[in-house]
Design a protein around this motif. Structure first.
Motif, PDB file in Angstrom:
ATOM      1  N   SER A  13       0.821  -1.207   0.000  1.00 38.71           N
ATOM      2  CA  SER A  13       0.000   0.000   0.000  1.00 38.71           C
ATOM      3  C   SER A  13       0.857   1.260   0.000  1.00 38.71           C
ATOM      4  O   SER A  13       0.523   2.255  -0.661  1.00 38.71           O
ATOM      5  N   TRP A  14       1.960   1.254   0.730  1.00 41.06           N
ATOM      6  CA  TRP A  14       2.814   2.436   0.781  1.00 41.06           C
ATOM      7  C   TRP A  14       3.423   2.707  -0.588  1.00 41.06           C
ATOM      8  O   TRP A  14       3.575   3.869  -0.981  1.00 41.06           O
ATOM      9  N   SER A  15       3.793   1.650  -1.313  1.00 44.18           N
ATOM     10  CA  SER A  15       4.354   1.834  -2.653  1.00 44.18           C
ATOM     11  C   SER A  15       3.346   2.450  -3.611  1.00 44.18           C
ATOM     12  O   SER A  15       3.701   3.233  -4.503  1.00 44.18           O
ATOM     13  N   LEU A  16       2.086   2.065  -3.445  1.00 45.78           N
ATOM     14  CA  LEU A  16       1.038   2.536  -4.352  1.00 45.78           C
ATOM     15  C   LEU A  16       0.930   4.056  -4.355  1.00 45.78           C
ATOM     16  O   LEU A  16       0.701   4.664  -5.411  1.00 45.78           O
ATOM     17  N   ARG A  17       1.085   4.674  -3.223  1.00 47.07           N
ATOM     18  CA  ARG A  17       0.805   6.111  -3.113  1.00 47.07           C
ATOM     19  C   ARG A  17       1.629   6.958  -4.092  1.00 47.07           C
ATOM     20  O   ARG A  17       1.056   7.667  -4.921  1.00 47.07           O
ATOM     21  N   PRO A  18       2.959   6.949  -4.010  1.00 48.66           N
ATOM     22  CA  PRO A  18       3.696   7.773  -4.987  1.00 48.66           C
ATOM     23  C   PRO A  18       3.600   7.241  -6.404  1.00 48.66           C
ATOM     24  O   PRO A  18       3.614   8.021  -7.364  1.00 48.66           O
ATOM     25  N   TRP A  19       3.487   5.920  -6.551  1.00 52.15           N
ATOM     26  CA  TRP A  19       3.394   5.330  -7.887  1.00 52.15           C
ATOM     27  C   TRP A  19       2.151   5.831  -8.609  1.00 52.15           C
ATOM     28  O   TRP A  19       2.216   6.247  -9.771  1.00 52.15           O
ATOM     29  N   ASP A  43      17.813  -5.964   5.139  1.00 56.36           N
ATOM     30  CA  ASP A  43      19.111  -5.958   4.466  1.00 56.36           C
ATOM     31  C   ASP A  43      18.975  -5.736   2.964  1.00 56.36           C
ATOM     32  O   ASP A  43      19.729  -4.956   2.370  1.00 56.36           O
ATOM     33  N   ALA A  44      17.997  -6.405   2.353  1.00 55.49           N
ATOM     34  CA  ALA A  44      17.812  -6.278   0.907  1.00 55.49           C
ATOM     35  C   ALA A  44      17.338  -4.881   0.533  1.00 55.49           C
ATOM     36  O   ALA A  44      17.838  -4.277  -0.428  1.00 55.49           O
ATOM     37  N   PHE A  45      16.397  -4.339   1.284  1.00 60.71           N
ATOM     38  CA  PHE A  45      15.851  -3.029   0.956  1.00 60.71           C
ATOM     39  C   PHE A  45      16.795  -1.896   1.346  1.00 60.71           C
ATOM     40  O   PHE A  45      16.724  -0.804   0.782  1.00 60.71           O
ATOM     41  N   ARG A  46      17.694  -2.138   2.297  1.00 62.27           N
ATOM     42  CA  ARG A  46      18.674  -1.120   2.685  1.00 62.27           C
ATOM     43  C   ARG A  46      19.648  -0.812   1.552  1.00 62.27           C
ATOM     44  O   ARG A  46      20.320   0.227   1.576  1.00 62.27           O
ATOM     45  N   LEU A  47      19.727  -1.669   0.559  1.00 55.48           N
ATOM     46  CA  LEU A  47      20.614  -1.422  -0.573  1.00 55.48           C
ATOM     47  C   LEU A  47      20.183  -0.192  -1.373  1.00 55.48           C
ATOM     48  O   LEU A  47      20.991   0.414  -2.070  1.00 55.48           O
ATOM     49  N   PHE A  48      18.890   0.156  -1.271  1.00 50.50           N
ATOM     50  CA  PHE A  48      18.402   1.330  -2.007  1.00 50.50           C
ATOM     51  C   PHE A  48      17.607   2.300  -1.142  1.00 50.50           C
ATOM     52  O   PHE A  48      17.289   3.399  -1.576  1.00 50.50           O
ATOM     53  N   SER A  49      17.269   1.909   0.111  1.00 49.49           N
ATOM     54  CA  SER A  49      16.417   2.742   0.950  1.00 49.49           C
ATOM     55  C   SER A  49      17.030   2.893   2.342  1.00 49.49           C
ATOM     56  O   SER A  49      17.283   1.894   3.016  1.00 49.49           O
ATOM     57  N   PRO A  50      17.288   4.114   2.798  1.00 51.00           N
ATOM     58  CA  PRO A  50      17.939   4.317   4.102  1.00 51.00           C
ATOM     59  C   PRO A  50      17.206   3.676   5.272  1.00 51.00           C
ATOM     60  O   PRO A  50      17.847   3.254   6.235  1.00 51.00           O
ATOM     61  N   ASN A  51      15.874   3.633   5.220  1.00 48.10           N
ATOM     62  CA  ASN A  51      15.133   3.035   6.335  1.00 48.10           C
ATOM     63  C   ASN A  51      14.765   1.584   6.085  1.00 48.10           C
ATOM     64  O   ASN A  51      14.026   0.979   6.871  1.00 48.10           O
ATOM     65  N   GLY A  52      15.264   1.008   4.995  1.00 47.60           N
ATOM     66  CA  GLY A  52      15.016  -0.403   4.711  1.00 47.60           C
ATOM     67  C   GLY A  52      13.586  -0.708   4.345  1.00 47.60           C
ATOM     68  O   GLY A  52      13.130  -1.847   4.499  1.00 47.60           O
ATOM     69  N   ARG A  53      12.865   0.301   3.847  1.00 47.54           N
ATOM     70  CA  ARG A  53      11.460   0.120   3.494  1.00 47.54           C
ATOM     71  C   ARG A  53      11.173   0.731   2.127  1.00 47.54           C
ATOM     72  O   ARG A  53      11.964   1.496   1.582  1.00 47.54           O
ATOM     73  N   VAL A  54      10.009   0.390   1.598  1.00 46.18           N
ATOM     74  CA  VAL A  54       9.517   1.005   0.371  1.00 46.18           C
ATOM     75  C   VAL A  54       8.304   1.863   0.728  1.00 46.18           C
ATOM     76  O   VAL A  54       7.635   1.585   1.719  1.00 46.18           O
ATOM     77  N   PRO A  55       8.057   2.904  -0.090  1.00 46.28           N
ATOM     78  CA  PRO A  55       8.754   3.308  -1.306  1.00 46.28           C
ATOM     79  C   PRO A  55       9.988   4.140  -0.993  1.00 46.28           C
ATOM     80  O   PRO A  55      10.133   4.675   0.099  1.00 46.28           O
TER      81      PRO A  55
END
Length: 227
Positions: A13-19, A43-55
């Motif tokens: 749901s969080w990804s949907l908002r900006p998308w 760990d996987a999401f920290r590769l692109f997101s400082p808080n390890g979450r999307v979006p």
């Protein structure tokens, strides 16, 4: 190049908002979808997101995380993210912040699962209160600013913030009254919402934690996703 990092469209749901905001407003971006894994995705999401979450949005050297921060970042660079009229813009920001921070029971009991239809085991008082407040907010915005969207005649960030609730209404058959009922159908027919939904149905992945959460609170009576 602007890149938006998101997770599974069926669940996130969080990804949907900006998308949905960027897609509906025609703001160009590259989509990078990362599938939820078993256990922690930190760990996987920290590769692109400082808080390890999307979006998470990458725009040149700028990295913007959290959906509300992304909306404000986009508003500084693109017209139409928030309503132009002052009263509508103030209301839209308040309603968006309330959605961003609140409605815990709705989130927990009715997790976003676009491609299924669920009969809830119980419609408890806390969930009733959350749905009633959603209904009140939507009818207030539609009446006060003339519709057909929540803050006037154009789709803006406040509609994007409530887009996951629109899918929840469809999934869980949540009761609404007044103009809010027609608003749900109007949102579901938006090109950006339809594209997200089609993509969600086509996803082959199943996340056990999300699936178990749905079954904790209800019975899946229809699954429209690919086998």
């Amino acid at each position: 190049m602007t890149t938006l990092y998101i997770a599974n469209k069926h669940y996130s749901s969080w990804s949907l908002r900006p998308w949905v905001l960027m897609t509906q407003l025609g703001i160009p971006f590259d989509e990078q979808l990362h599938v939820f894994g078993e256990g922690s995705n930190w760990d996987a999401f920290r590769l692109f997101s400082p808080n390890g979450r999307v979006p998470c949005l990458h725009d040149g050297d700028s990295v913007v995380w959290d959906s509300l921060a992304i909306m404000e970042y986009l508003a500084e660079r693109h017209a139409g993210v928030w309503p132009s009229e002052s009263a509508a813009r103030t209301w839209a920001r308040c309603a968006s912040a309330e959605m961003h921070a609140g409605f815990a029971t709705l989130r927990n009991v009715c997790g976003m699962s676009c491609g299924v239809r669920v009969r809830l085991h119980e419609f408890n008082p806390a969930l009733k209160a959350d749905v009633a407040r959603i209904n009140e907010l939507w009818n207030e915005g539609l009446s006060r600013f003339g519709g057909p969207f929540l803050a006037g005649d154009a789709f803006t960030a406040v509609d994007a913030f409530f887009a996951p609730v629109v899918f929840r209404v469809q999934t869980y058959d949540l009761p609404l009254q007044g103009a809010a009922t027609a608003y749900v159908q109007r949102m579901l027919e938006l090109p950006a919402m339809r594209q997200w939904y089609v993509d969600a149905l086509a996803e082959p992945w199943r996340d056990r934690a999300h699936e178990a959460e749905v079954q904790q609170y209800g019975e899946v009576v229809e699954d429209l996703r690919v086998a």
